[in-house]
Design an enzyme around this catalytic site. Structure first.
Site, mmCIF file in Angstrom:
data_model
loop_
_atom_site.group_PDB
_atom_site.id
_atom_site.type_symbol
_atom_site.label_atom_id
_atom_site.label_comp_id
_atom_site.label_asym_id
_atom_site.label_seq_id
_atom_site.Cartn_x
_atom_site.Cartn_y
_atom_site.Cartn_z
ATOM 1 N N SER A 17 49.452 -4.545 40.823
ATOM 2 C CA SER A 17 49.751 -3.273 41.919
ATOM 3 C C SER A 17 48.298 -2.396 41.853
ATOM 4 O O SER A 17 47.841 -1.899 42.891
ATOM 5 C CB SER A 17 51.038 -2.457 41.674
ATOM 6 O OG SER A 17 52.007 -3.528 42.063
ATOM 7 N N LYS A 66 64.613 -0.060 38.594
ATOM 8 C CA LYS A 66 64.554 0.207 40.257
ATOM 9 C C LYS A 66 66.113 0.991 40.372
ATOM 10 O O LYS A 66 66.184 1.873 41.382
ATOM 11 C CB LYS A 66 64.578 -0.907 41.101
ATOM 12 C CG LYS A 66 63.219 -1.515 41.098
ATOM 13 C CD LYS A 66 63.044 -2.627 41.989
ATOM 14 C CE LYS A 66 61.786 -3.300 41.891
ATOM 15 N NZ LYS A 66 61.563 -4.559 42.655
ATOM 16 N N ASP A 102 60.422 -3.055 49.106
ATOM 17 C CA ASP A 102 60.834 -4.580 49.271
ATOM 18 C C ASP A 102 61.219 -5.268 50.146
ATOM 19 O O ASP A 102 61.221 -6.545 50.468
ATOM 20 C CB ASP A 102 61.642 -4.800 47.744
ATOM 21 C CG ASP A 102 60.991 -4.677 46.271
ATOM 22 O OD1 ASP A 102 59.380 -4.825 46.567
ATOM 23 O OD2 ASP A 102 61.480 -4.468 45.413
ATOM 24 N N ALA A 127 70.402 -12.530 41.136
ATOM 25 C CA ALA A 127 71.109 -11.330 41.597
ATOM 26 C C ALA A 127 70.593 -10.270 40.859
ATOM 27 O O ALA A 127 71.354 -9.369 40.644
ATOM 28 C CB ALA A 127 72.792 -11.643 41.322
#
Ligand code: NAP
Length: 271
Positions: A17, A66, A102, A127
């Site tokens: 990033s 997150k 995202d 998941a």
């Protein structure tokens, strides 16, 4: 004024990033600096406050923060709320605002014609934090099957998205694939240093589209097998760049002019 932003994660040294965002600061002649900051989970709340108080515009958030970042935010936009997770925190007037780019990042990878016509099934492998934004983008399918090593996590994720999404088992994959329109790997299997992903792409129908969000290596064995069959197959780098573009806009107010340029340069360097 120098715009300051970055990405927080643990570990974070491998992150691409900073390269993406710092390229865009230069391309758009903006005074800006984007850094990767290693933040231990125990220090997350303090680190976010410190960065906000030192004048940062915001941060991207990656593994393993997150969900915690979403929970710590003062305000969440509807996209982050639907995910219960944030990959972007914007600092505004002393408040932390959670977003999740995202979702838009993966949508852009799927192409503009996605969702047209009828689609029977999507199979999502994994998941973890990356799976929710992917499921959100294939909800137009009649059935979405989420397959994960830890089945309770697949079940929990399926519940979040409603009745068309169900948890499945690895043992049913071979039966599912011949009638699958979209196969997406959102596990870390197949990533450099991780165990291989064992999926037989030859079972997919000829119209199937395959996505593997792993980007190291650029061409995973799943993508290679899908391409060898002539299937559409997209790797993880486009998602990384396309989630970064709306983040950059949130930090700077500037729309990235040509995200494909940095995508091409990363592809050239990593291949
Ligand atoms: P995560 O939250 O840690 O989830 C990891 C997933 O991989 C879980 O479903 C986990 O299953 C599964 N997994 C890990 N090791 C496994 C094994 N040995 N056998 C079977 N399943 C295994 O990570 P994430 O954030 O979702 O990221 C997943 C992958 O996507 C990573 O490779 C990451 O680099 C990539 N990613 C790419 C982008 C992009 O922009 N391209 C964005 C986000 C993530 P359990 O639940 O059973 O542990």
């Amino acid at each position: 004024m120098v715009i300051r932003a970055g990405v927080i994660g643990h570990p974070i040294a491998h992150s691409l990033s900073p390269r993406i965002h710092n390229t865009w600061f230069a391309d758009h002649a903006l005074a800006g600096e984007y850094n990767a900051v290693d933040v231990h989970p125990d220090d997350l709340a303090d680190a976010i406050r410190r960065l906000m108080e030192s004048g940062w515009a915001g941060v991207n958030v990656t593994l393993p923060h997150k969900q915690a970042a979403y929970e710590l935010a003062d305000i969440a936009n509807p996209v982050a709320e639907a995910q219960g997770a944030a990959n972007l925190l914007i600092f505004s007037d002393g408040k932390v605002i959670a977003d999740n780019t995202d979702v838009a990042g993966f949508r852009r990878c799927m192409g503009s014609s996605v969702g047209e016509g009828s689609h029977h099934r999507a199979v999502v492998l994994g998941a973890g934090g990356a799976a929710g934004p992917i499921i959100q983008n294939v909800l137009f399918c009649d059935e979405i099957v989420v397959i994960n090593r830890t089945s309770s996590k697949a079940e929990e994720l399926a519940r979040r998205f409603g009745p068309r999404v169900r948890a499945g088992g690895w043992e049913e994959l071979a039966d599912l694939l011949p009638d699958t329109d979209y196969l997406i790997n959102a596990t870390s299997l197949g990533m450099r240093g991780q165990p291989a992903l064992d999926v037989d792409a030859s079972l997919l129908p000829s119209h199937a589209e395959v996505f593997d969000i792993v980007y190291a290596p650029l061409e995973t064995s799943l993508l290679r097998a899908a391409r060898a069959r002539g299937l559409k197959a997209v790797g993880g780098l486009p998602m990384l760049v396309y989630q970064a573009a709306p983040s950059f806009k949130a930090f700077t107010g500037v729309e990235v002019r040509n995200p494909e340029a940095v995508l091409k340069s990363l592809e050239a360097d990593l291949s």
